[in-house]
Design a protein around this motif. Structure first.
Motif, mmCIF file in Angstrom:
data_model
loop_
_atom_site.group_PDB
_atom_site.id
_atom_site.type_symbol
_atom_site.label_atom_id
_atom_site.label_comp_id
_atom_site.label_asym_id
_atom_site.label_seq_id
_atom_site.Cartn_x
_atom_site.Cartn_y
_atom_site.Cartn_z
ATOM 1 N N UNK A 9 0.859 -1.186 0.000
ATOM 2 C CA UNK A 9 0.000 0.000 0.000
ATOM 3 C C UNK A 9 0.892 1.232 0.000
ATOM 4 N N UNK A 10 0.689 2.089 -0.965
ATOM 5 C CA UNK A 10 1.566 3.241 -1.154
ATOM 6 C C UNK A 10 0.828 4.548 -0.879
ATOM 7 N N UNK A 11 0.427 4.753 0.337
ATOM 8 C CA UNK A 11 -0.236 6.003 0.701
ATOM 9 C C UNK A 11 -1.696 6.043 0.285
ATOM 10 N N UNK A 12 -2.463 5.084 0.748
ATOM 11 C CA UNK A 12 -3.885 4.981 0.396
ATOM 12 C C UNK A 12 -4.679 6.056 1.135
ATOM 13 N N UNK A 13 -5.467 6.806 0.379
ATOM 14 C CA UNK A 13 -6.421 7.767 0.924
ATOM 15 C C UNK A 13 -7.802 7.329 0.460
ATOM 16 N N UNK A 14 -8.710 7.165 1.411
ATOM 17 C CA UNK A 14 -10.051 6.689 1.096
ATOM 18 C C UNK A 14 -11.029 7.329 2.056
ATOM 19 N N UNK A 15 -12.184 7.712 1.542
ATOM 20 C CA UNK A 15 -13.232 8.282 2.387
ATOM 21 C C UNK A 15 -14.546 7.601 2.010
ATOM 22 N N UNK A 16 -15.195 7.017 3.005
ATOM 23 C CA UNK A 16 -16.478 6.356 2.785
ATOM 24 C C UNK A 16 -17.524 7.079 3.612
ATOM 25 N N UNK A 17 -18.569 7.497 2.943
ATOM 26 C CA UNK A 17 -19.645 8.236 3.613
ATOM 27 C C UNK A 17 -20.736 7.278 4.074
ATOM 28 N N UNK A 18 -21.452 7.681 5.087
ATOM 29 C CA UNK A 18 -22.555 6.889 5.633
ATOM 30 C C UNK A 18 -23.529 6.532 4.501
ATOM 31 N N UNK A 19 -23.892 5.265 4.431
ATOM 32 C CA UNK A 19 -24.849 4.793 3.439
ATOM 33 C C UNK A 19 -24.230 4.364 2.122
ATOM 34 N N UNK A 20 -22.943 4.631 1.913
ATOM 35 C CA UNK A 20 -22.300 4.206 0.673
ATOM 36 C C UNK A 20 -22.003 2.713 0.706
ATOM 37 N N UNK A 21 -22.037 2.114 -0.438
ATOM 38 C CA UNK A 21 -21.677 0.710 -0.601
ATOM 39 C C UNK A 21 -20.520 0.693 -1.581
ATOM 40 N N UNK A 22 -19.370 0.211 -1.151
ATOM 41 C CA UNK A 22 -18.197 0.247 -2.025
ATOM 42 C C UNK A 22 -17.682 -1.164 -2.275
ATOM 43 N N UNK A 23 -16.951 -1.295 -3.358
ATOM 44 C CA UNK A 23 -16.299 -2.549 -3.707
ATOM 45 C C UNK A 23 -14.854 -2.235 -4.052
#
Length: 168
Positions: A22-36
């Protein structure tokens, strides 16, 4: 952090030996989102999920859950569940019992468990697999569940279901 952000990864890095996975992962998940998470084998999908769950710790970066830094928190202290692609199902239980098990051990009422199981089965379009004995799992030629059948294919999209405890 935005008020509706439930999970955030900030600059998460992880090395195994000489390989930076992992090379500096930035991720933002908002309430109610479904991600894959999609990607080639070895690209860091499972490592990212293991870091979120607390099964691995990043070499640097932060994991923030509902505004709280949980980077160093033990897995049992996080309200996060991870479902990996391996066959970590209880063979003596039917589909509904496997789905509701986490809530059952938290002593949630049967009515609430039944409702939540229905919601999850609907989410992955598996309503017909709820009841019956363990034979509800599709079987392959070897009489196991490791077939590319509907159950197996759909559960690949359930990598991470956040905050089971928040269902209640």
């Amino acid at each position: 952090m935005e008020e509706n952000t439930i999970l955030q990864l900030q600059g998460v890095r992880k090395r195994f030996g000489d390989s930076e996975i992992l090379e500096g992962i930035d991720l933002k998940i908002r309430r109610g989102e479904f991600i894959t998470l999609l990607g080639a084998s070895g690209c860091g999908k499972t490592t990212t999920l293991r870091i979120i769950a607390g099964l691995e710790f990043p070499d640097s970066g932060r994991v923030i859950l509902e505004g709280r830094d949980i980077t160093e928190l033990e897995p049992n202290k996080r309200s996060v569940n991870t479902v990996f692609q391996n066959y970590a199902l209880f063979p003596h239980m039917n589909v509904a019992d496997n789905i509701g098990y986490g809530l059952k051990i938290r002593k949630v009422s049967r009515a609430v468990i039944a409702k939540k199981v229905e919601e999850m089965l609907h989410l992955v379009q598996l309503e017909g697999f709820k009841s019956g004995c363990r034979r509800s799992f599709p079987e392959d030629r070897n009489r196991g569940w490791r077939s590319p059948g509907r159950w197996s294919m759909n559960r690949r999209f359930c990598f991470w279901m956040s905050l089971w405890g928040r269902w209640i």
